[in-house]
Design a protein around this motif. Structure first.
Motif, PDB file in Angstrom:
ATOM      1  N   GLU A 178      -2.908   8.599  14.792  1.00 52.46           N
ATOM      2  CA  GLU A 178      -2.770   7.227  14.307  1.00 52.46           C
ATOM      3  C   GLU A 178      -2.630   7.192  12.788  1.00 52.46           C
ATOM      4  OE1 GLU A 178      -4.997   2.866  14.553  1.00 52.46           O
ATOM      5  OE2 GLU A 178      -5.640   4.516  15.846  1.00 52.46           O
ATOM      6  N   ARG A 179      -3.241   8.156  12.107  1.00 56.38           N
ATOM      7  CA  ARG A 179      -3.156   8.167  10.639  1.00 56.38           C
ATOM      8  C   ARG A 179      -1.710   8.314  10.174  1.00 56.38           C
ATOM      9  NH1 ARG A 179      -2.016  13.262   9.132  1.00 56.38           N
ATOM     10  NH2 ARG A 179      -2.545  14.935  10.586  1.00 56.38           N
ATOM     11  N   LEU A 180      -0.875   9.013  10.973  1.00 53.26           N
ATOM     12  CA  LEU A 180       0.529   9.132  10.614  1.00 53.26           C
ATOM     13  C   LEU A 180       1.289   7.848  10.913  1.00 53.26           C
ATOM     14  CD1 LEU A 180       1.537  12.763  11.709  1.00 53.26           C
ATOM     15  CD2 LEU A 180       1.064  11.906   9.414  1.00 53.26           C
ATOM     16  N   ARG A 217       2.474   4.754   0.852  1.00 52.97           N
ATOM     17  CA  ARG A 217       2.587   5.459   2.125  1.00 52.97           C
ATOM     18  C   ARG A 217       2.701   6.955   1.875  1.00 52.97           C
ATOM     19  NH1 ARG A 217       2.604   1.939   6.862  1.00 52.97           N
ATOM     20  NH2 ARG A 217       2.546  -0.132   5.913  1.00 52.97           N
ATOM     21  N   SER A 218       2.036   7.744   2.716  1.00 54.50           N
ATOM     22  CA  SER A 218       2.072   9.196   2.546  1.00 54.50           C
ATOM     23  C   SER A 218       3.437   9.773   2.884  1.00 54.50           C
ATOM     24  CB  SER A 218       1.010   9.842   3.440  1.00 54.50           C
ATOM     25  OG  SER A 218      -0.282   9.377   3.117  1.00 54.50           O
ATOM     26  N   ASP A 236       7.680   8.842   4.081  1.00 55.89           N
ATOM     27  CA  ASP A 236       8.757   7.883   4.308  1.00 55.89           C
ATOM     28  C   ASP A 236       9.068   7.777   5.788  1.00 55.89           C
ATOM     29  OD1 ASP A 236       9.389   7.342   1.488  1.00 55.89           O
ATOM     30  OD2 ASP A 236      10.094   9.417   1.456  1.00 55.89           O
ATOM     31  N   ALA A 267       1.253  -1.927  11.331  1.00 54.11           N
ATOM     32  CA  ALA A 267       0.844  -1.362  10.041  1.00 54.11           C
ATOM     33  C   ALA A 267       1.921  -1.542   8.977  1.00 54.11           C
ATOM     34  CB  ALA A 267       0.516   0.118  10.206  1.00 54.11           C
ATOM     35  N   MET A 315       0.845  -1.193   0.000  1.00 57.82           N
ATOM     36  CA  MET A 315       0.000   0.000   0.000  1.00 57.82           C
ATOM     37  C   MET A 315       0.883   1.246   0.000  1.00 57.82           C
ATOM     38  SD  MET A 315      -2.930   1.097   2.765  1.00 57.82           S
ATOM     39  CE  MET A 315      -1.780   1.529   4.052  1.00 57.82           C
ATOM     40  N   THR A 331       0.229   4.923  10.725  1.00 56.16           N
ATOM     41  CA  THR A 331      -0.127   3.874   9.765  1.00 56.16           C
ATOM     42  C   THR A 331       0.109   4.287   8.313  1.00 56.16           C
ATOM     43  OG1 THR A 331      -2.439   4.622   9.789  1.00 56.16           O
ATOM     44  CG2 THR A 331      -1.829   2.874  11.334  1.00 56.16           C
ATOM     45  N   SER A 332       0.635   5.506   8.112  1.00 57.50           N
ATOM     46  CA  SER A 332       0.872   5.957   6.729  1.00 57.50           C
ATOM     47  C   SER A 332       2.343   6.305   6.487  1.00 57.50           C
ATOM     48  CB  SER A 332      -0.001   7.167   6.393  1.00 57.50           C
ATOM     49  OG  SER A 332       0.325   8.278   7.197  1.00 57.50           O
ATOM     50  N   ALA A 333       3.218   5.964   7.449  1.00 62.32           N
ATOM     51  CA  ALA A 333       4.648   6.203   7.295  1.00 62.32           C
ATOM     52  C   ALA A 333       5.380   4.876   7.131  1.00 62.32           C
ATOM     53  CB  ALA A 333       5.202   6.956   8.505  1.00 62.32           C
ATOM     54  N   ARG A 334       6.447   4.887   6.359  1.00 60.69           N
ATOM     55  CA  ARG A 334       7.266   3.681   6.190  1.00 60.69           C
ATOM     56  C   ARG A 334       8.114   3.407   7.418  1.00 60.69           C
ATOM     57  NH1 ARG A 334      10.966   4.833   1.458  1.00 60.69           N
ATOM     58  NH2 ARG A 334      11.594   2.667   1.806  1.00 60.69           N
TER      59      ARG A 334
END
Length: 320
Positions: free
Chosen positions: A128-130, A3-4, A6, A162, A1, A132-135
């Motif tokens: 939490e959005r960060l 990611r927003s 890195d 995540a 998926m 689950t959206s960072a590598r």
């Protein structure tokens, strides 16, 4: 998926006031001492690492807390100007922005910090959005932020669940206690530990001395998958519990060494996130730490990725 980001960096951000070099012992009794230079710049281990990583080309977000005051707006503006997403850097209406004064003397420095909002930073400041959206998720200054430290294991667990990797630079413990009780739970969810030589020895419960950083790294590598230890002019080493890599780094004429370890962190993480081996990452990190010392403060001389690569040739490393 996709990611927003890195890298998500969690931790401290504040102005640094850097004065020096001091030629005589620091004096009280209202004595006024003159030094060659003074500057105000962006500080905080986490903030410097975030700027270094953005300079190296990563998509970086920052989560933490500063005061809703002139210093806090300065911090937000400086981070944003360096390409760091600051949507999750909260402005606190009750507590002031932390402030650090660094007095340099040769390659050493004294650090005095007024903690301000550091005591209030907590896991609730990290969306939490960060996570689950960072590598990758990196935290710094573990002992300066007890509320964040108490919730960091859960943050790292959420990030790893995540699919992200994690890293920690504890930095110094101002109390001198080095209580690793809470830290043990965090290390159970940490992929990379990034102490300096003194910190590594304290975390491992070993005395400082010649050869001790290597012993400390091996002891800590039993608790985390990878340990990278900064050892000042002696370079750096990393240990995965089986293999040890070392680098002598590069020689520069430093203006000051403020933030060099944080720029090392940025280089190591950027290299790993660019699929480089631990050995290559160590070489890149050492270069980034050294180059960051060319100007006052921790961020003004941080290298780009291409600049860091250009300095790898003397090390005999190929991380291009």
């Amino acid at each position: 998926m996709p990611r927003s980001f890195d890298l998500l960096v969690v931790g401290d951000a504040n102005p640094d006031v850097i004065v020096g070099p001091l030629a005589t012992p620091l004096a009280f009794d209202q004595r006024e001492l003159l030094v060659d230079s003074g500057t105000m710049t962006l500080g905080g281990s986490a903030a410097i690492a975030a700027c270094g990583a953005a300079r190296l080309g990563l998509r970086v977000a920052f989560a933490g807390r500063v005061g809703n005051d002139d210093a806090g707006h300065y911090v937000r503006d400086r981070l944003a100007a360096r390409g760091v997403d600051v949507d999750a850097l909260r402005l606190d209406d009750c507590l002031p922005t932390p402030l650090t004064v660094c007095v340099t003397r040769g390659e050493d420095r004294a650090i005095v910090t007024a903690p301000g909002t550091l005591s209030a930073v907590s896991a609730d400041d990290v969306p939490e959005r960060l996570l689950t959206s960072a590598r990758h998720v990196h935290a710094a200054s573990f002992f300066l932020m007890p509320r964040l430290a108490a919730g960091l294991a859960d943050l790292f667990r959420t990030a790893r669940d995540a699919g992200a990797s994690t890293s920690l630079d504890t930095n110094d413990d101002p109390s001198g206690r080095w209580d690793t009780g809470t830290l043990a739970a965090v290390l159970a969810h940490t992929d990379v530990l990034l102490p300096n030589a003194r910190e590594a020895c304290r975390l491992a419960g070993l005395p400082e001395g010649i050869g001790q950083p290597g012993l400390a790294a091996r002891a800590l590598a039993r608790r985390v998958p990878l340990v990278a230890v900064k050892n000042g002019a002696d370079g750096a080493l990393c240990d995965d519990g089986t293999t040890v890599h070392t680098t002598t780094g590069i020689r520069v004429t430093p203006h000051d060494t403020v933030g060099a370890g944080d720029s090392f962190d940025a280089g190591f993480l950027a290299a790993r996130l660019n699929d480089r081996s631990a050995e290559e990452a160590l070489a890149v990190a050492a270069v980034c730490g050294a180059l960051s010392t060319r100007h006052p403060g921790g961020t003004d001389a941080q290298p780009t990725w291409d600049e860091a690569q250009a300095h790898l040739a003397p090390l005999g490393a190929d991380a291009s």
